[in-house]
Scaffold this motif. Structure first.
Motif, PDB file in Angstrom:
ATOM      1  N   VAL A  15       0.842  -1.205   0.000  1.00 50.15           N
ATOM      2  CA  VAL A  15       0.000   0.000   0.000  1.00 50.15           C
ATOM      3  C   VAL A  15       0.877   1.254   0.000  1.00 50.15           C
ATOM      4  CG1 VAL A  15      -1.624   1.352   1.398  1.00 50.15           C
ATOM      5  CG2 VAL A  15      -2.010  -1.092   1.047  1.00 50.15           C
ATOM      6  N   ALA A  16       1.929   1.256   0.801  1.00 54.09           N
ATOM      7  CA  ALA A  16       2.806   2.428   0.873  1.00 54.09           C
ATOM      8  C   ALA A  16       3.490   2.692  -0.469  1.00 54.09           C
ATOM      9  CB  ALA A  16       3.847   2.237   1.971  1.00 54.09           C
ATOM     10  N   VAL A  17       3.980   1.646  -1.111  1.00 55.45           N
ATOM     11  CA  VAL A  17       4.652   1.816  -2.401  1.00 55.45           C
ATOM     12  C   VAL A  17       3.661   2.297  -3.460  1.00 55.45           C
ATOM     13  CG1 VAL A  17       5.791   0.560  -4.281  1.00 55.45           C
ATOM     14  CG2 VAL A  17       6.521   0.205  -1.927  1.00 55.45           C
ATOM     15  N   ASP A  18       2.505   1.675  -3.529  1.00 58.39           N
ATOM     16  CA  ASP A  18       1.506   2.076  -4.518  1.00 58.39           C
ATOM     17  C   ASP A  18       1.028   3.503  -4.241  1.00 58.39           C
ATOM     18  OD1 ASP A  18      -0.065   1.777  -6.786  1.00 58.39           O
ATOM     19  OD2 ASP A  18      -1.725   0.878  -5.679  1.00 58.39           O
ATOM     20  N   GLY A  19       0.820   3.842  -2.987  1.00 58.26           N
ATOM     21  CA  GLY A  19       0.407   5.197  -2.634  1.00 58.26           C
ATOM     22  C   GLY A  19       1.444   6.231  -3.020  1.00 58.26           C
ATOM     23  N   HIS A  20       2.715   5.886  -2.831  1.00 55.05           N
ATOM     24  CA  HIS A  20       3.797   6.797  -3.215  1.00 55.05           C
ATOM     25  C   HIS A  20       3.796   7.012  -4.734  1.00 55.05           C
ATOM     26  CE1 HIS A  20       7.624   8.845  -3.119  1.00 55.05           C
ATOM     27  NE2 HIS A  20       8.078   8.005  -4.034  1.00 55.05           N
ATOM     28  N   LEU A  21       3.627   5.930  -5.486  1.00 58.25           N
ATOM     29  CA  LEU A  21       3.567   6.042  -6.947  1.00 58.25           C
ATOM     30  C   LEU A  21       2.372   6.892  -7.386  1.00 58.25           C
ATOM     31  CD1 LEU A  21       4.469   2.382  -7.951  1.00 58.25           C
ATOM     32  CD2 LEU A  21       5.909   4.416  -8.184  1.00 58.25           C
ATOM     33  N   LEU A  22       1.235   6.690  -6.742  1.00 57.45           N
ATOM     34  CA  LEU A  22       0.052   7.490  -7.068  1.00 57.45           C
ATOM     35  C   LEU A  22       0.264   8.961  -6.751  1.00 57.45           C
ATOM     36  CD1 LEU A  22      -2.804   5.121  -5.913  1.00 57.45           C
ATOM     37  CD2 LEU A  22      -2.447   5.991  -8.226  1.00 57.45           C
ATOM     38  N   ARG A  23       0.893   9.231  -5.640  1.00 56.52           N
ATOM     39  CA  ARG A  23       1.127  10.623  -5.252  1.00 56.52           C
ATOM     40  C   ARG A  23       2.040  11.314  -6.257  1.00 56.52           C
ATOM     41  NH1 ARG A  23       0.640  13.306   0.016  1.00 56.52           N
ATOM     42  NH2 ARG A  23       1.673  15.299  -0.243  1.00 56.52           N
ATOM     43  N   THR A  45      -4.849  10.882  -2.347  1.00 57.79           N
ATOM     44  CA  THR A  45      -3.926   9.820  -1.913  1.00 57.79           C
ATOM     45  C   THR A  45      -4.155   9.418  -0.456  1.00 57.79           C
ATOM     46  OG1 THR A  45      -2.178  11.452  -1.538  1.00 57.79           O
ATOM     47  CG2 THR A  45      -2.143  10.268  -3.631  1.00 57.79           C
ATOM     48  N   VAL A  46      -4.579  10.351   0.380  1.00 54.66           N
ATOM     49  CA  VAL A  46      -4.898   9.985   1.769  1.00 54.66           C
ATOM     50  C   VAL A  46      -6.100   9.047   1.795  1.00 54.66           C
ATOM     51  CG1 VAL A  46      -5.829  10.890   3.946  1.00 54.66           C
ATOM     52  CG2 VAL A  46      -3.821  11.945   2.919  1.00 54.66           C
ATOM     53  N   VAL A  47      -7.117   9.346   0.989  1.00 54.93           N
ATOM     54  CA  VAL A  47      -8.284   8.458   0.909  1.00 54.93           C
ATOM     55  C   VAL A  47      -7.851   7.077   0.409  1.00 54.93           C
ATOM     56  CG1 VAL A  47     -10.479   8.068  -0.287  1.00 54.93           C
ATOM     57  CG2 VAL A  47      -9.967  10.299   0.680  1.00 54.93           C
ATOM     58  N   PHE A  48      -6.975   7.049  -0.600  1.00 52.69           N
ATOM     59  CA  PHE A  48      -6.453   5.773  -1.101  1.00 52.69           C
ATOM     60  C   PHE A  48      -5.784   4.991   0.024  1.00 52.69           C
ATOM     61  CE2 PHE A  48      -2.705   3.399  -2.406  1.00 52.69           C
ATOM     62  CZ  PHE A  48      -3.262   2.463  -3.259  1.00 52.69           C
ATOM     63  N   ALA A  86      -7.725  -2.562  -8.201  1.00 52.99           N
ATOM     64  CA  ALA A  86      -9.007  -1.859  -8.315  1.00 52.99           C
ATOM     65  C   ALA A  86      -8.923  -0.472  -7.659  1.00 52.99           C
ATOM     66  CB  ALA A  86     -10.126  -2.683  -7.679  1.00 52.99           C
ATOM     67  N   ALA A  87      -8.317  -0.398  -6.489  1.00 51.74           N
ATOM     68  CA  ALA A  87      -8.179   0.888  -5.800  1.00 51.74           C
ATOM     69  C   ALA A  87      -7.295   1.842  -6.596  1.00 51.74           C
ATOM     70  CB  ALA A  87      -7.611   0.676  -4.398  1.00 51.74           C
ATOM     71  N   HIS A  88      -6.246   1.315  -7.201  1.00 51.69           N
ATOM     72  CA  HIS A  88      -5.358   2.129  -8.031  1.00 51.69           C
ATOM     73  C   HIS A  88      -6.137   2.692  -9.225  1.00 51.69           C
ATOM     74  CE1 HIS A  88      -1.224   3.148  -9.395  1.00 51.69           C
ATOM     75  NE2 HIS A  88      -1.816   3.124 -10.576  1.00 51.69           N
ATOM     76  N   ALA A  89      -6.930   1.843  -9.857  1.00 48.67           N
ATOM     77  CA  ALA A  89      -7.721   2.281 -11.012  1.00 48.67           C
ATOM     78  C   ALA A  89      -8.729   3.355 -10.610  1.00 48.67           C
ATOM     79  CB  ALA A  89      -8.440   1.087 -11.639  1.00 48.67           C
ATOM     80  N   VAL A  90      -9.378   3.192  -9.482  1.00 50.85           N
ATOM     81  CA  VAL A  90     -10.343   4.189  -9.011  1.00 50.85           C
ATOM     82  C   VAL A  90      -9.641   5.513  -8.714  1.00 50.85           C
ATOM     83  CG1 VAL A  90     -11.882   4.793  -7.081  1.00 50.85           C
ATOM     84  CG2 VAL A  90     -12.032   2.538  -8.150  1.00 50.85           C
ATOM     85  N   THR A  91      -8.449   5.446  -8.154  1.00 48.97           N
ATOM     86  CA  THR A  91      -7.700   6.661  -7.842  1.00 48.97           C
ATOM     87  C   THR A  91      -7.288   7.386  -9.116  1.00 48.97           C
ATOM     88  OG1 THR A  91      -6.903   5.637  -5.806  1.00 48.97           O
ATOM     89  CG2 THR A  91      -5.735   7.590  -6.566  1.00 48.97           C
ATOM     90  N   ILE A  92      -6.779   6.641 -10.100  1.00 48.70           N
ATOM     91  CA  ILE A  92      -6.406   7.253 -11.372  1.00 48.70           C
ATOM     92  C   ILE A  92      -7.648   7.849 -12.055  1.00 48.70           C
ATOM     93  CG2 ILE A  92      -5.556   6.748 -13.712  1.00 48.70           C
ATOM     94  CD1 ILE A  92      -3.363   6.912 -11.605  1.00 48.70           C
TER      95      ILE A  92
END
Length: 115
Positions: A15-23, A45-48, A86-92
């Motif tokens: 989660v931390a790595v994916d969140g960092h990439l999203l941010r 990103t906080v919601v993610f 799925a969460a990554h896709a929703v965030t994007i």
């Protein structure tokens, strides 16, 4: 107990790595929004992070026996990876909606200015 801790550590790291990439990608994607880009990116990103860490906790306590601790941990990580995708896709998608809304506001203002 060891398998639970292994899953929680692995899940938190994923989660931390994916969140960092999203941010990072959100910062670049929303750059044209100007001063509102950073707060919106942080909010999304906080919601993610909160949602996916909650899902990590829920997946950790789901009854799952796949024939031993190693198989169960791998199964839980597999389920988590699907949820993270799925969460990554929703965030994007959220970043896209924010950007599209901003572009629409700019176009509306331009049309109004020219009218």
């Amino acid at each position: 107990m060891a398998s639970l801790l292994t899953f929680l550590v692995a899940g938190t790291l994923l989660v931390a790595v994916d969140g960092h990439l999203l941010r990072r990608s959100g910062t670049a994607y929303l750059r044209e929004l100007g001063s509102t880009a950073a707060p919106l990116n942080q909010l999304v990103t906080v919601v993610f992070h909160l949602a996916t860490l909650g899902l990590v906790a829920l997946i950790a306590i789901l009854p799952m026996d796949l024939g031993g601790e190693p198989r169960t941990v791998v199964g839980r990580i597999g389920a988590l990876l699907l949820v993270l995708a799925a969460a990554h896709a929703v965030t994007i998608w959220s970043f896209g909606r924010i950007r599209a809304r901003h572009e629409s506001e700019i176009l509306t203002a331009e049309v109004a200015r020219r009218s």
